[in-house]
Scaffold this motif. Structure first.
Motif, PDB file in Angstrom:
ATOM      1  N   VAL A 166       0.922  -1.174   0.020  1.00 27.30           N
ATOM      2  CA  VAL A 166      -0.028  -0.019  -0.237  1.00 27.30           C
ATOM      3  C   VAL A 166       1.006   1.241   0.046  1.00 27.30           C
ATOM      4  O   VAL A 166       0.615   2.202  -0.553  1.00 27.30           O
ATOM      5  CB  VAL A 166      -0.981   0.001   1.113  1.00 27.30           C
ATOM      6  N   ASN A 167       1.955   1.306   0.777  1.00 22.58           N
ATOM      7  CA  ASN A 167       2.677   2.348   0.760  1.00 22.58           C
ATOM      8  C   ASN A 167       3.449   2.716  -0.528  1.00 22.58           C
ATOM      9  O   ASN A 167       3.876   3.711  -0.905  1.00 22.58           O
ATOM     10  CB  ASN A 167       4.029   2.268   1.954  1.00 22.58           C
ATOM     11  N   ALA A 168       3.876   1.422  -0.984  1.00 23.84           N
ATOM     12  CA  ALA A 168       4.567   1.530  -2.302  1.00 23.84           C
ATOM     13  C   ALA A 168       3.555   2.275  -3.410  1.00 23.84           C
ATOM     14  O   ALA A 168       4.038   2.868  -4.299  1.00 23.84           O
ATOM     15  CB  ALA A 168       5.184   0.308  -2.906  1.00 23.84           C
ATOM     16  N   GLY A 171      -0.625   4.542  -1.174  1.00 20.36           N
ATOM     17  CA  GLY A 171      -2.030   4.778  -0.228  1.00 20.36           C
ATOM     18  C   GLY A 171      -2.944   4.221  -1.208  1.00 20.36           C
ATOM     19  O   GLY A 171      -3.009   4.010  -2.339  1.00 20.36           O
ATOM     20  N   VAL A 172      -4.004   3.791  -0.361  1.00 19.49           N
ATOM     21  CA  VAL A 172      -5.474   3.264  -1.315  1.00 19.49           C
ATOM     22  C   VAL A 172      -6.503   4.082  -0.649  1.00 19.49           C
ATOM     23  O   VAL A 172      -6.448   4.659   0.578  1.00 19.49           O
ATOM     24  CB  VAL A 172      -5.555   1.796  -0.832  1.00 19.49           C
ATOM     25  N   LEU A 193     -11.941   7.360   2.595  1.00 16.67           N
ATOM     26  CA  LEU A 193     -10.845   7.413   3.399  1.00 16.67           C
ATOM     27  C   LEU A 193      -9.592   7.073   2.469  1.00 16.67           C
ATOM     28  O   LEU A 193      -9.693   6.234   1.630  1.00 16.67           O
ATOM     29  CB  LEU A 193     -10.763   6.415   4.524  1.00 16.67           C
ATOM     30  N   ASN A 194      -8.458   7.910   2.769  1.00 16.64           N
ATOM     31  CA  ASN A 194      -7.194   7.560   1.969  1.00 16.64           C
ATOM     32  C   ASN A 194      -6.331   6.970   2.974  1.00 16.64           C
ATOM     33  O   ASN A 194      -5.959   7.597   4.050  1.00 16.64           O
ATOM     34  CB  ASN A 194      -6.857   9.016   1.456  1.00 16.64           C
ATOM     35  N   LEU A 195      -5.940   5.549   2.963  1.00 16.68           N
ATOM     36  CA  LEU A 195      -5.344   4.986   3.778  1.00 16.68           C
ATOM     37  C   LEU A 195      -3.890   4.913   3.595  1.00 16.68           C
ATOM     38  O   LEU A 195      -3.482   4.305   2.391  1.00 16.68           O
ATOM     39  CB  LEU A 195      -5.967   3.748   3.973  1.00 16.68           C
ATOM     40  N   SER A 196      -2.957   4.845   4.636  1.00 20.04           N
ATOM     41  CA  SER A 196      -1.472   4.326   4.448  1.00 20.04           C
ATOM     42  C   SER A 196      -1.562   3.061   4.642  1.00 20.04           C
ATOM     43  O   SER A 196      -2.547   2.427   4.942  1.00 20.04           O
ATOM     44  CB  SER A 196      -0.538   5.285   5.415  1.00 20.04           C
TER      45      SER A 196
END
Length: 313
Positions: A166-168, A171-172, A193-196
Protein backbone atom coordinates in the motif's frame (compact mmCIF):
# COMPACT_ATOMS: atom_id res chain seq x y z
CA UNK A 1 9.61 6.81 -38.76
CA UNK A 2 10.80 4.37 -36.06
CA UNK A 3 13.60 1.99 -36.99
CA UNK A 4 13.47 -1.78 -36.44
CA UNK A 5 15.40 -1.56 -33.16
CA UNK A 6 12.95 0.95 -31.71
CA UNK A 7 9.97 -1.18 -32.75
CA UNK A 8 11.46 -4.29 -31.09
CA UNK A 9 12.19 -2.28 -27.94
CA UNK A 10 8.59 -1.04 -27.87
CA UNK A 11 7.21 -4.57 -28.20
CA UNK A 12 9.48 -5.80 -25.40
CA UNK A 13 8.31 -2.93 -23.20
CA UNK A 14 4.63 -3.77 -23.80
CA UNK A 15 5.29 -7.42 -22.96
CA UNK A 16 6.97 -6.41 -19.71
CA UNK A 17 4.02 -4.23 -18.75
CA UNK A 18 1.59 -7.08 -19.33
CA UNK A 19 3.54 -9.50 -17.14
CA UNK A 20 3.86 -6.90 -14.40
CA UNK A 21 0.11 -6.54 -14.61
CA UNK A 22 -0.17 -10.26 -14.12
CA UNK A 23 1.91 -10.19 -10.93
CA UNK A 24 0.45 -7.07 -9.33
CA UNK A 25 -3.02 -8.05 -10.46
CA UNK A 26 -3.35 -11.81 -10.22
CA UNK A 27 -1.39 -11.98 -6.97
CA UNK A 28 -3.69 -9.29 -5.59
CA UNK A 29 -6.87 -11.01 -6.75
CA UNK A 30 -6.82 -10.91 -10.51
CA UNK A 31 -6.14 -7.26 -11.17
CA UNK A 32 -4.22 -6.03 -14.22
CA UNK A 33 -1.65 -3.50 -13.06
CA UNK A 34 0.86 -2.06 -15.53
CA UNK A 35 4.25 -0.52 -14.86
CA UNK A 36 7.73 0.02 -16.24
CA UNK A 37 10.31 -2.55 -15.15
CA UNK A 38 12.75 -4.94 -16.71
CA UNK A 39 11.45 -8.35 -17.72
CA UNK A 40 14.19 -10.31 -15.97
CA UNK A 41 13.49 -8.69 -12.58
CA UNK A 42 9.83 -9.63 -12.82
CA UNK A 43 10.68 -13.22 -13.71
CA UNK A 44 13.18 -13.44 -10.84
CA UNK A 45 10.56 -12.18 -8.38
CA UNK A 46 8.02 -14.76 -9.54
CA UNK A 47 10.68 -17.44 -9.21
CA UNK A 48 11.28 -16.38 -5.63
CA UNK A 49 7.56 -16.60 -4.83
CA UNK A 50 6.95 -19.90 -6.62
CA UNK A 51 6.60 -23.03 -4.49
CA UNK A 52 4.52 -26.02 -5.61
CA UNK A 53 5.97 -28.42 -3.05
CA UNK A 54 2.76 -28.37 -0.99
CA UNK A 55 0.20 -28.06 -3.79
CA UNK A 56 0.64 -28.90 -7.45
CA UNK A 57 -3.04 -29.09 -8.38
CA UNK A 58 -6.37 -30.52 -7.27
CA UNK A 59 -7.47 -34.15 -7.47
CA UNK A 60 -11.08 -32.95 -7.66
CA UNK A 61 -10.84 -32.18 -11.40
CA UNK A 62 -11.74 -34.96 -13.86
CA UNK A 63 -9.88 -33.20 -16.69
CA UNK A 64 -6.56 -31.41 -16.52
CA UNK A 65 -6.84 -27.63 -16.23
CA UNK A 66 -6.13 -25.88 -19.55
CA UNK A 67 -5.48 -22.13 -19.30
CA UNK A 68 -5.13 -21.76 -23.07
CA UNK A 69 -8.73 -22.99 -23.44
CA UNK A 70 -9.83 -20.45 -20.83
CA UNK A 71 -10.98 -23.05 -18.32
CA UNK A 72 -12.44 -21.31 -15.23
CA UNK A 73 -10.02 -21.37 -12.29
CA UNK A 74 -10.05 -21.12 -8.52
CA UNK A 75 -7.47 -19.38 -6.35
CA UNK A 76 -7.28 -19.67 -2.56
CA UNK A 77 -5.93 -16.58 -0.81
CA UNK A 78 -4.51 -17.31 2.63
CA UNK A 79 -3.67 -14.26 4.71
CA UNK A 80 -1.37 -15.33 7.54
CA UNK A 81 0.46 -13.59 10.36
CA UNK A 82 3.66 -15.60 10.52
CA UNK A 83 6.19 -14.90 13.22
CA UNK A 84 9.58 -16.43 13.94
CA UNK A 85 9.10 -19.91 15.36
CA UNK A 86 5.33 -19.78 14.84
CA UNK A 87 3.54 -20.79 11.62
CA UNK A 88 0.53 -18.73 12.66
CA UNK A 89 -3.04 -19.13 11.45
CA UNK A 90 -4.81 -18.21 8.24
CA UNK A 91 -6.99 -15.41 9.60
CA UNK A 92 -7.97 -14.44 6.05
CA UNK A 93 -9.38 -17.15 3.79
CA UNK A 94 -10.79 -16.01 0.46
CA UNK A 95 -11.68 -18.26 -2.47
CA UNK A 96 -11.52 -16.48 -5.83
CA UNK A 97 -13.25 -18.18 -8.77
CA UNK A 98 -12.62 -16.67 -12.20
CA UNK A 99 -14.60 -17.43 -15.37
CA UNK A 100 -13.06 -15.71 -18.41
CA UNK A 101 -15.91 -16.78 -20.69
CA UNK A 102 -18.46 -14.81 -18.67
CA UNK A 103 -15.84 -12.23 -17.61
CA UNK A 104 -16.83 -12.68 -13.97
CA UNK A 105 -15.02 -13.19 -10.68
CA UNK A 106 -16.49 -14.32 -7.35
CA UNK A 107 -14.79 -13.58 -4.04
CA UNK A 108 -15.99 -15.87 -1.24
CA UNK A 109 -14.70 -15.13 2.26
CA UNK A 110 -14.82 -18.02 4.73
CA UNK A 111 -15.17 -16.74 8.31
CA UNK A 112 -12.15 -17.72 10.41
CA UNK A 113 -14.27 -19.38 13.14
CA UNK A 114 -16.19 -21.61 10.71
CA UNK A 115 -16.51 -25.09 12.22
CA UNK A 116 -15.62 -27.84 9.77
CA UNK A 117 -13.69 -31.08 9.42
CA UNK A 118 -9.95 -30.53 9.34
CA UNK A 119 -8.79 -32.87 6.56
CA UNK A 120 -5.77 -34.90 7.61
CA UNK A 121 -6.47 -34.29 11.28
CA UNK A 122 -9.80 -36.09 11.56
CA UNK A 123 -11.35 -33.54 13.91
CA UNK A 124 -13.95 -30.77 13.80
CA UNK A 125 -12.36 -27.40 14.46
CA UNK A 126 -12.17 -23.78 13.29
CA UNK A 127 -11.18 -23.63 9.64
CA UNK A 128 -8.32 -21.22 10.30
CA UNK A 129 -6.66 -23.85 12.51
CA UNK A 130 -6.03 -26.08 9.47
CA UNK A 131 -3.04 -23.98 8.42
CA UNK A 132 -1.64 -24.02 11.96
CA UNK A 133 -1.96 -27.81 12.11
CA UNK A 134 -0.69 -28.77 8.66
CA UNK A 135 0.37 -25.76 6.64
CA UNK A 136 -0.79 -24.85 3.16
CA UNK A 137 -1.69 -28.38 2.05
CA UNK A 138 -3.99 -29.08 4.99
CA UNK A 139 -5.60 -25.65 4.64
CA UNK A 140 -6.32 -26.21 0.93
CA UNK A 141 -7.68 -29.73 1.42
CA UNK A 142 -9.92 -28.51 4.24
CA UNK A 143 -11.32 -25.68 2.07
CA UNK A 144 -11.84 -28.10 -0.84
CA UNK A 145 -13.79 -30.44 1.43
CA UNK A 146 -15.84 -27.60 2.95
CA UNK A 147 -16.90 -26.13 -0.41
CA UNK A 148 -16.71 -29.35 -2.48
CA UNK A 149 -14.78 -27.64 -5.30
CA UNK A 150 -11.23 -27.97 -6.62
CA UNK A 151 -8.61 -25.39 -5.62
CA UNK A 152 -6.26 -24.89 -8.56
CA UNK A 153 -3.89 -22.26 -7.17
CA UNK A 154 -3.03 -20.78 -3.81
CA UNK A 155 -1.45 -17.51 -2.75
CA UNK A 156 -0.19 -17.28 0.80
CA UNK A 157 0.27 -13.67 1.84
CA UNK A 158 1.95 -12.45 5.00
CA UNK A 159 -0.56 -9.81 6.08
CA UNK A 160 2.23 -7.51 7.24
CA UNK A 161 3.23 -7.16 3.58
CA UNK A 162 0.03 -5.25 2.89
CA UNK A 163 1.62 -2.23 4.54
CA UNK A 164 4.59 -2.22 2.19
CA UNK A 165 2.48 -2.74 -0.93
CA UNK A 166 0.00 0.00 0.00
CA UNK A 167 2.78 2.44 0.86
CA UNK A 168 4.58 1.69 -2.41
CA UNK A 169 1.36 2.47 -4.26
CA UNK A 170 1.09 5.80 -2.45
CA UNK A 171 -1.89 4.68 -0.33
CA UNK A 172 -5.34 3.34 -1.16
CA UNK A 173 -8.85 4.80 -1.04
CA UNK A 174 -11.84 3.02 0.52
CA UNK A 175 -15.41 4.09 1.27
CA UNK A 176 -16.35 3.42 4.89
CA UNK A 177 -20.13 3.33 4.50
CA UNK A 178 -21.16 1.56 7.71
CA UNK A 179 -19.88 3.37 10.82
CA UNK A 180 -16.92 5.25 12.20
CA UNK A 181 -14.50 3.50 14.53
CA UNK A 182 -11.02 3.67 16.04
CA UNK A 183 -8.56 0.78 16.05
CA UNK A 184 -4.88 0.38 16.91
CA UNK A 185 -4.48 4.12 17.35
CA UNK A 186 -6.11 5.05 14.04
CA UNK A 187 -9.46 6.79 13.46
CA UNK A 188 -11.74 5.73 10.61
CA UNK A 189 -14.76 8.08 10.26
CA UNK A 190 -17.57 7.35 7.81
CA UNK A 191 -16.97 8.37 4.22
CA UNK A 192 -14.13 8.21 1.75
CA UNK A 193 -10.78 7.43 3.38
CA UNK A 194 -7.25 7.66 2.02
CA UNK A 195 -5.24 5.04 3.92
CA UNK A 196 -1.53 4.49 4.41
CA UNK A 197 -0.20 0.94 4.68
CA UNK A 198 -0.45 0.81 8.46
CA UNK A 199 -3.94 2.32 8.38
CA UNK A 200 -5.11 -0.09 5.68
CA UNK A 201 -3.95 -3.07 7.73
CA UNK A 202 -5.72 -1.79 10.86
CA UNK A 203 -8.88 -0.98 8.85
CA UNK A 204 -8.99 -4.53 7.48
CA UNK A 205 -8.27 -6.21 10.83
CA UNK A 206 -10.84 -4.70 13.19
CA UNK A 207 -13.56 -7.18 14.14
CA UNK A 208 -14.86 -6.89 17.69
CA UNK A 209 -16.33 -3.39 17.30
CA UNK A 210 -18.18 -4.41 14.15
CA UNK A 211 -21.81 -5.51 14.74
CA UNK A 212 -21.36 -7.97 11.86
CA UNK A 213 -18.17 -9.44 13.32
CA UNK A 214 -16.22 -11.47 10.76
CA UNK A 215 -18.60 -10.48 7.96
CA UNK A 216 -17.85 -6.80 8.47
CA UNK A 217 -14.13 -7.46 8.65
CA UNK A 218 -14.24 -9.62 5.51
CA UNK A 219 -16.04 -6.83 3.67
CA UNK A 220 -13.37 -4.31 4.67
CA UNK A 221 -10.63 -6.72 3.60
CA UNK A 222 -12.24 -7.00 0.16
CA UNK A 223 -12.47 -3.19 -0.01
CA UNK A 224 -8.73 -2.85 0.61
CA UNK A 225 -7.88 -5.61 -1.86
CA UNK A 226 -10.07 -4.10 -4.58
CA UNK A 227 -8.51 -0.69 -3.95
CA UNK A 228 -5.03 -2.22 -4.30
CA UNK A 229 -6.16 -3.73 -7.61
CA UNK A 230 -7.48 -0.36 -8.81
CA UNK A 231 -4.33 1.48 -7.78
CA UNK A 232 -2.14 -1.19 -9.35
CA UNK A 233 -4.04 -0.84 -12.63
CA UNK A 234 -3.11 2.86 -12.88
CA UNK A 235 0.18 3.42 -14.64
CA UNK A 236 0.74 6.68 -12.77
CA UNK A 237 0.72 4.93 -9.38
CA UNK A 238 3.55 2.50 -10.18
CA UNK A 239 6.51 4.69 -9.29
CA UNK A 240 8.18 2.34 -6.83
CA UNK A 241 7.85 -0.97 -8.60
CA UNK A 242 11.18 -2.23 -7.29
CA UNK A 243 9.85 -1.78 -3.77
CA UNK A 244 6.59 -3.55 -4.63
CA UNK A 245 8.39 -6.50 -6.18
CA UNK A 246 10.68 -6.69 -3.15
CA UNK A 247 7.70 -6.85 -0.79
CA UNK A 248 5.98 -9.49 -2.90
CA UNK A 249 9.08 -11.64 -3.23
CA UNK A 250 9.58 -11.68 0.54
CA UNK A 251 5.96 -12.09 1.61
CA UNK A 252 3.98 -14.01 -1.02
CA UNK A 253 4.16 -17.71 -1.87
CA UNK A 254 2.23 -19.28 -4.74
CA UNK A 255 2.19 -22.46 -6.82
CA UNK A 256 1.48 -20.35 -9.90
CA UNK A 257 4.39 -20.36 -12.31
CA UNK A 258 5.64 -17.45 -14.40
CA UNK A 259 4.21 -18.99 -17.59
CA UNK A 260 0.84 -19.58 -15.91
CA UNK A 261 0.74 -15.95 -14.80
CA UNK A 262 1.35 -14.85 -18.38
CA UNK A 263 -1.45 -17.11 -19.60
CA UNK A 264 -3.87 -15.85 -16.98
CA UNK A 265 -2.99 -12.22 -17.68
CA UNK A 266 -3.69 -12.78 -21.35
CA UNK A 267 -6.90 -14.80 -21.09
CA UNK A 268 -8.53 -13.87 -17.78
CA UNK A 269 -7.89 -10.15 -17.17
CA UNK A 270 -11.38 -9.02 -18.26
CA UNK A 271 -12.99 -10.77 -15.26
CA UNK A 272 -11.70 -8.16 -12.79
CA UNK A 273 -14.27 -5.69 -14.12
CA UNK A 274 -17.14 -7.81 -12.79
CA UNK A 275 -16.39 -8.78 -9.19
CA UNK A 276 -19.11 -10.23 -6.96
CA UNK A 277 -18.85 -11.08 -3.27
CA UNK A 278 -20.51 -14.22 -1.94
CA UNK A 279 -21.39 -14.30 1.74
CA UNK A 280 -21.62 -17.56 3.65
CA UNK A 281 -24.53 -17.52 6.09
CA UNK A 282 -24.51 -19.24 9.45
CA UNK A 283 -24.93 -18.88 13.21
CA UNK A 284 -22.43 -18.29 15.94
CA UNK A 285 -22.49 -20.31 19.13
CA UNK A 286 -20.36 -22.03 21.75
CA UNK A 287 -19.52 -25.71 21.94
CA UNK A 288 -17.75 -26.79 25.13
CA UNK A 289 -17.09 -23.12 25.87
CA UNK A 290 -15.46 -22.41 22.48
CA UNK A 291 -17.06 -20.05 19.96
CA UNK A 292 -17.71 -21.37 16.44
CA UNK A 293 -19.45 -20.14 13.31
CA UNK A 294 -21.77 -22.96 12.28
CA UNK A 295 -22.82 -23.38 8.65
CA UNK A 296 -25.72 -25.68 7.78
CA UNK A 297 -25.44 -28.39 5.13
CA UNK A 298 -28.05 -26.55 3.07
CA UNK A 299 -25.97 -23.36 3.08
CA UNK A 300 -22.81 -25.23 2.13
CA UNK A 301 -24.67 -26.79 -0.80
CA UNK A 302 -25.96 -23.37 -1.88
CA UNK A 303 -22.50 -21.82 -1.95
CA UNK A 304 -20.96 -24.93 -3.50
CA UNK A 305 -23.56 -24.91 -6.31
CA UNK A 306 -22.84 -21.27 -7.12
CA UNK A 307 -19.11 -21.89 -7.25
CA UNK A 308 -19.47 -25.07 -9.32
CA UNK A 309 -21.59 -23.17 -11.83
CA UNK A 310 -18.92 -20.45 -11.95
CA UNK A 311 -16.25 -23.10 -12.52
CA UNK A 312 -18.43 -24.95 -15.05
CA UNK A 313 -18.23 -28.19 -13.08
Amino acid sequence: MANRSEIKKGKRKKKTLKILGSIIGILLLAGAGYAYYVYSSVKDTVGKMHDDSEWSGSDKRDDELNLSNQDPISILILGVDERKGDRGRSDTTIVVTVNPKTNSMYMTSIPRDTRTEIIGKGTQDKINHAYAFGGTKMAIETVENFLDIPIDYFMKVNMESFKGIVNALGGVTVNNEKFGFSYEGHNFPKGSLNLSGEEALAYSRMRKQDPRGDFGRNERQRQVINSIIDEGAQLSSITKLGEILGVMGDNITTNMSFDEMKEIQSNYKGARKNVQSLEIKGRGGKINGIYYFNVSDEEKKRISSLLKEQLEL
